[in-house]
Design a protein around this motif. Structure first.
Motif, PDB file in Angstrom:
ATOM      1  N   LEU A 185       0.826  -1.210   0.000  1.00 15.71           N
ATOM      2  CA  LEU A 185       0.000   0.000   0.000  1.00 15.71           C
ATOM      3  C   LEU A 185       0.859   1.259   0.000  1.00 15.71           C
ATOM      4  N   ALA A 186       1.991   1.233   0.702  1.00 14.76           N
ATOM      5  CA  ALA A 186       2.886   2.394   0.723  1.00 14.76           C
ATOM      6  C   ALA A 186       3.473   2.646  -0.664  1.00 14.76           C
ATOM      7  N   VAL A 187       3.840   1.596  -1.365  1.00 14.18           N
ATOM      8  CA  VAL A 187       4.390   1.750  -2.713  1.00 14.18           C
ATOM      9  C   VAL A 187       3.330   2.295  -3.669  1.00 14.18           C
ATOM     10  N   ILE A 188       2.105   1.789  -3.563  1.00 14.67           N
ATOM     11  CA  ILE A 188       1.026   2.275  -4.423  1.00 14.67           C
ATOM     12  C   ILE A 188       0.729   3.741  -4.117  1.00 14.67           C
ATOM     13  N   ALA A 189       0.688   4.107  -2.834  1.00 14.49           N
ATOM     14  CA  ALA A 189       0.426   5.501  -2.460  1.00 14.49           C
ATOM     15  C   ALA A 189       1.556   6.425  -2.929  1.00 14.49           C
ATOM     16  N   ALA A 190       2.802   5.969  -2.785  1.00 16.79           N
ATOM     17  CA  ALA A 190       3.932   6.791  -3.221  1.00 16.79           C
ATOM     18  C   ALA A 190       3.932   6.980  -4.733  1.00 16.79           C
ATOM     19  N   SER A 191       3.592   5.939  -5.466  1.00 16.76           N
ATOM     20  CA  SER A 191       3.553   6.086  -6.920  1.00 16.76           C
ATOM     21  C   SER A 191       2.401   6.995  -7.346  1.00 16.76           C
ATOM     22  N   GLY A 192       1.279   6.901  -6.687  1.00 17.09           N
ATOM     23  CA  GLY A 192       0.166   7.798  -6.981  1.00 17.09           C
ATOM     24  C   GLY A 192       0.511   9.243  -6.667  1.00 17.09           C
ATOM     25  N   LEU A 193       1.184   9.470  -5.546  1.00 16.17           N
ATOM     26  CA  LEU A 193       1.610  10.818  -5.174  1.00 16.17           C
ATOM     27  C   LEU A 193       2.616  11.367  -6.178  1.00 16.17           C
ATOM     28  N   THR A 194       3.501  10.514  -6.662  1.00 13.83           N
ATOM     29  CA  THR A 194       4.489  10.937  -7.653  1.00 13.83           C
ATOM     30  C   THR A 194       3.823  11.324  -8.966  1.00 13.83           C
ATOM     31  N   VAL A 195       2.894  10.518  -9.419  1.00 10.89           N
ATOM     32  CA  VAL A 195       2.184  10.825 -10.667  1.00 10.89           C
ATOM     33  C   VAL A 195       1.391  12.122 -10.515  1.00 10.89           C
ATOM     34  N   TRP A 196       0.729  12.302  -9.375  1.00 10.77           N
ATOM     35  CA  TRP A 196      -0.030  13.534  -9.143  1.00 10.77           C
ATOM     36  C   TRP A 196       0.905  14.749  -9.138  1.00 10.77           C
ATOM     37  N   ALA A 197       2.047  14.643  -8.442  1.00 10.23           N
ATOM     38  CA  ALA A 197       2.982  15.765  -8.374  1.00 10.23           C
ATOM     39  C   ALA A 197       3.543  16.096  -9.754  1.00 10.23           C
ATOM     40  N   LEU A 198       3.843  15.078 -10.544  1.00 10.36           N
ATOM     41  CA  LEU A 198       4.331  15.323 -11.902  1.00 10.36           C
ATOM     42  C   LEU A 198       3.280  16.033 -12.748  1.00 10.36           C
ATOM     43  N   ALA A 199       2.030  15.629 -12.603  1.00 14.55           N
ATOM     44  CA  ALA A 199       0.967  16.257 -13.382  1.00 14.55           C
ATOM     45  C   ALA A 199       0.692  17.679 -12.903  1.00 14.55           C
ATOM     46  N   GLN A 200       0.837  17.898 -11.610  1.00 13.66           N
ATOM     47  CA  GLN A 200       0.501  19.198 -11.038  1.00 13.66           C
ATOM     48  C   GLN A 200       1.621  20.228 -11.219  1.00 13.66           C
ATOM     49  N   PHE A 201       2.864  19.827 -10.977  1.00 12.89           N
ATOM     50  CA  PHE A 201       3.967  20.780 -10.922  1.00 12.89           C
ATOM     51  C   PHE A 201       4.959  20.666 -12.075  1.00 12.89           C
ATOM     52  N   GLY A 202       4.977  19.551 -12.788  1.00  8.74           N
ATOM     53  CA  GLY A 202       5.914  19.373 -13.892  1.00  8.74           C
ATOM     54  C   GLY A 202       7.174  18.645 -13.444  1.00  8.74           C
ATOM     55  N   ILE A 203       7.859  18.078 -14.410  1.00 14.00           N
ATOM     56  CA  ILE A 203       9.014  17.232 -14.119  1.00 14.00           C
ATOM     57  C   ILE A 203      10.189  18.019 -13.549  1.00 14.00           C
ATOM     58  N   LEU A 204      10.358  19.271 -13.976  1.00 10.95           N
ATOM     59  CA  LEU A 204      11.533  20.026 -13.538  1.00 10.95           C
ATOM     60  C   LEU A 204      11.488  20.394 -12.057  1.00 10.95           C
ATOM     61  N   LYS A 205      10.301  20.471 -11.488  1.00 10.34           N
ATOM     62  CA  LYS A 205      10.192  20.774 -10.061  1.00 10.34           C
ATOM     63  C   LYS A 205      10.169  19.513  -9.209  1.00 10.34           C
ATOM     64  N   VAL A 206       9.685  18.416  -9.754  1.00  9.73           N
ATOM     65  CA  VAL A 206       9.524  17.183  -8.983  1.00  9.73           C
ATOM     66  C   VAL A 206      10.788  16.331  -9.013  1.00  9.73           C
TER      67      VAL A 206
END
Length: 57
Positions: free
Chosen positions: A11-32
């Motif tokens: 569950l931690a891995v799934i949550a971390a991957s979801g958070l990463t995808v959300w952050a990439l979509a929200q802020f862009g790759i250069l900030k994440v």
């Protein structure tokens, strides 16, 4: 390894991957990307001090 620990890790891995995808979509790759690199280096540094358990039980 107990089933609850294994399930928590999954569950931690799934949550971390979801958070990463959300952050990439929200802020862009250069900030994440720098934050991801910093977290990876911190994890590597933290795990470097853990000795291996090669002794028989």
């Amino acid at each position: 390894m107990p089933v609850t620990t294994f399930a928590s890790m999954i569950l931690a891995v799934i949550a971390a991957s979801g958070l990463t995808v959300w952050a990439l979509a929200q802020f862009g790759i250069l900030k994440v990307l720098p934050a991801l690199i910093a977290l990876a280096l911190l994890a590597r540094w933290g795990l470097a001090h853990v000795p291996g358990d090669d002794e028989p039980a």
